[in-house]
Structures are given as C-alpha cells and as structure tokens.
Design an enzyme around this catalytic site. Structure first.
Site, PDB file in Angstrom:
ATOM      1  N   HIS A  29      67.344-114.100  37.228  1.00  0.00           N
ATOM      2  CA  HIS A  29      66.827-113.168  36.232  1.00  0.00           C
ATOM      3  C   HIS A  29      65.551-112.509  36.775  1.00  0.00           C
ATOM      4  CE1 HIS A  29      64.700-116.988  35.003  1.00  0.00           C
ATOM      5  NE2 HIS A  29      63.677-116.158  35.071  1.00  0.00           N
TER       6      HIS A  29
HETATM    7  P1  TYD Z   1      65.282-120.059  32.459  1.00  0.00           P
HETATM    8  O1  TYD Z   1      63.946-119.400  32.529  1.00  0.00           O
HETATM    9  O2  TYD Z   1      66.494-119.201  32.385  1.00  0.00           O
HETATM   10  O3  TYD Z   1      65.466-121.080  33.674  1.00  0.00           O
HETATM   11  P2  TYD Z   1      65.279-121.035  35.255  1.00  0.00           P
HETATM   12  O4  TYD Z   1      64.703-119.737  35.679  1.00  0.00           O
HETATM   13  O5  TYD Z   1      64.383-122.171  35.524  1.00  0.00           O
HETATM   14  O6  TYD Z   1      66.641-121.270  35.823  1.00  0.00           O
HETATM   15  O7  TYD Z   1      65.267-121.079  31.237  1.00  0.00           O
HETATM   16  C1  TYD Z   1      66.295-122.009  31.003  1.00  0.00           C
HETATM   17  C2  TYD Z   1      66.327-122.284  29.496  1.00  0.00           C
HETATM   18  O8  TYD Z   1      65.114-122.891  29.058  1.00  0.00           O
HETATM   19  C3  TYD Z   1      66.505-121.031  28.654  1.00  0.00           C
HETATM   20  O9  TYD Z   1      67.414-121.319  27.611  1.00  0.00           O
HETATM   21  C4  TYD Z   1      65.142-120.759  28.073  1.00  0.00           C
HETATM   22  C5  TYD Z   1      64.468-122.115  28.045  1.00  0.00           C
HETATM   23  N1  TYD Z   1      63.027-122.037  28.333  1.00  0.00           N
HETATM   24  C6  TYD Z   1      62.108-122.234  27.318  1.00  0.00           C
HETATM   25  O10 TYD Z   1      62.474-122.467  26.145  1.00  0.00           O
HETATM   26  N2  TYD Z   1      60.779-122.168  27.593  1.00  0.00           N
HETATM   27  C7  TYD Z   1      60.324-121.912  28.848  1.00  0.00           C
HETATM   28  O11 TYD Z   1      59.076-121.873  29.079  1.00  0.00           O
HETATM   29  C8  TYD Z   1      61.283-121.697  29.905  1.00  0.00           C
HETATM   30  C9  TYD Z   1      60.837-121.403  31.321  1.00  0.00           C
HETATM   31  C10 TYD Z   1      62.614-121.768  29.593  1.00  0.00           C
END
Ligand code: TYD
Length: 141
Positions: free
Chosen positions: A58
């Site tokens: 993302h």
């Molecule tokens: P995401 O940022 O997509 O993960 P990564 O980049 O580490 O693969 O986040 C994964 C899930 O966790 C998504 O459903 C959103 C949640 N999340 C939170 O609730 N708070 C946060 O601070 C973060 C980073 C993610």
C-alpha cells in the site's frame, strides 16, 4: 544495507547509537531531530515465522513513517510510480523514510525479524491507497 535511495519521498535516517559491546548497544531516535516529524504512533511487527509472509502493499496519501529492522533482516521494495528499488533491511541503526505517495512491499523476513515503525499520525484507513492502479493515478496528479 544500501547507502543511497533513488526513489522519491524516501531516504535513509541514521540513528545515534552507542555500540559499547559487550554490555549491549543503545540506539536513540528523537522527534524533530534525527526523526524528522512529531511521532504520534509507534508499532512493531514480530513473529515473522511464515516464510511466505508479505506485508505492506500500500501507499499513504499524507502519512510520514520511518521503518527500521531492529533485528534480523527483510527485503523492502519501494516504488514511487516511476522508479523501483529493493533494499535489504539488515542494519538496525538505519531507518528508511516511507513518505507519502510511495508504494512499499515487504518480503523475505528472517524468522527473528523485528520491524519497528515510527509514524507521524494515528491510524486512519482513509489515508491508505491499497490498489496499485489507484496509486499510479494518484501519483500522476
Ligand atoms: P497494514 O498497515 O495494512 O499492515 P502492514 O503494512 O504492516 O502489512 O495493517 C494491517 C491491519 O492492521 C489493517 O487491518 C489495519 C490495522 N492497523 C491498525 O488498526 N492500526 C495500525 O496502527 C496499523 C499499522 C494497522
């Protein structure tokens, strides 16, 4: 760890450290000093035992983040819409800036890998771009 980052909205952040082995190393980040923003959120990722794990995939519209690999190693792929770069994250003293409009993808985690992220804002799903085509259109604007 590479020494130069070619993609836009990124860069290397070197932390201040005392590596007075054998009593352990001390590594310091300070908001608005070596970390170039006010830190509102900190998160870490551990238990990376799945060899096929993938994270990221993302970009953000406004959020500023610095990502560190404080233990072990992984591969960070950055893409600003034009230039792509793979970075082997294996040096705990160097962070990589994940600025806005930068697609990132994390793979090849060692099982002892621990990732630490410092972020400039609270979690907001509305700041995410999770579709790659949408990201390419967004960076063209
Ligand atoms: P995401 O940022 O997509 O993960 P990564 O980049 O580490 O693969 O986040 C994964 C899930 O966790 C998504 O459903 C959103 C949640 N999340 C939170 O609730 N708070 C946060 O601070 C973060 C980073 C993610």
């Amino acid at each position: 760890m590479i020494k130069k980052i070619k993609v836009k909205n990124s860069g290397l952040i070197k932390l201040h450290f005392f590596d007075d082995f054998p009593d352990g190393n001390l590594v310091i980040g300070e908001a608005e000093k070596n970390v170039p923003f006010k830190i509102k959120r900190v998160y870490f990722i551990n238990s990376l035992f799945n060899k096929k794990a993938q994270r990221g995939l993302h970009a953000h519209k406004k959020l500023e983040q610095i990502i560190f690999c404080v233990n072990g190693h992984f591969t960070l792929r950055l893409d600003d819409g034009k230039t792509r770069q793979n970075i082997l994250m294996n040096d705990p003293y160097y962070g990589v800036r994940l600025g806005p409009k930068l697609w990132h993808h994390m793979t090849k985690f060692s099982s002892d890998c621990v990732i630490l992220v410092l972020a400039s804002d609270y979690f907001k799903e509305s700041d995410y771009i999770r579709n790659y085509k949408e990201f390419l259109n967004y960076v063209k604007k």
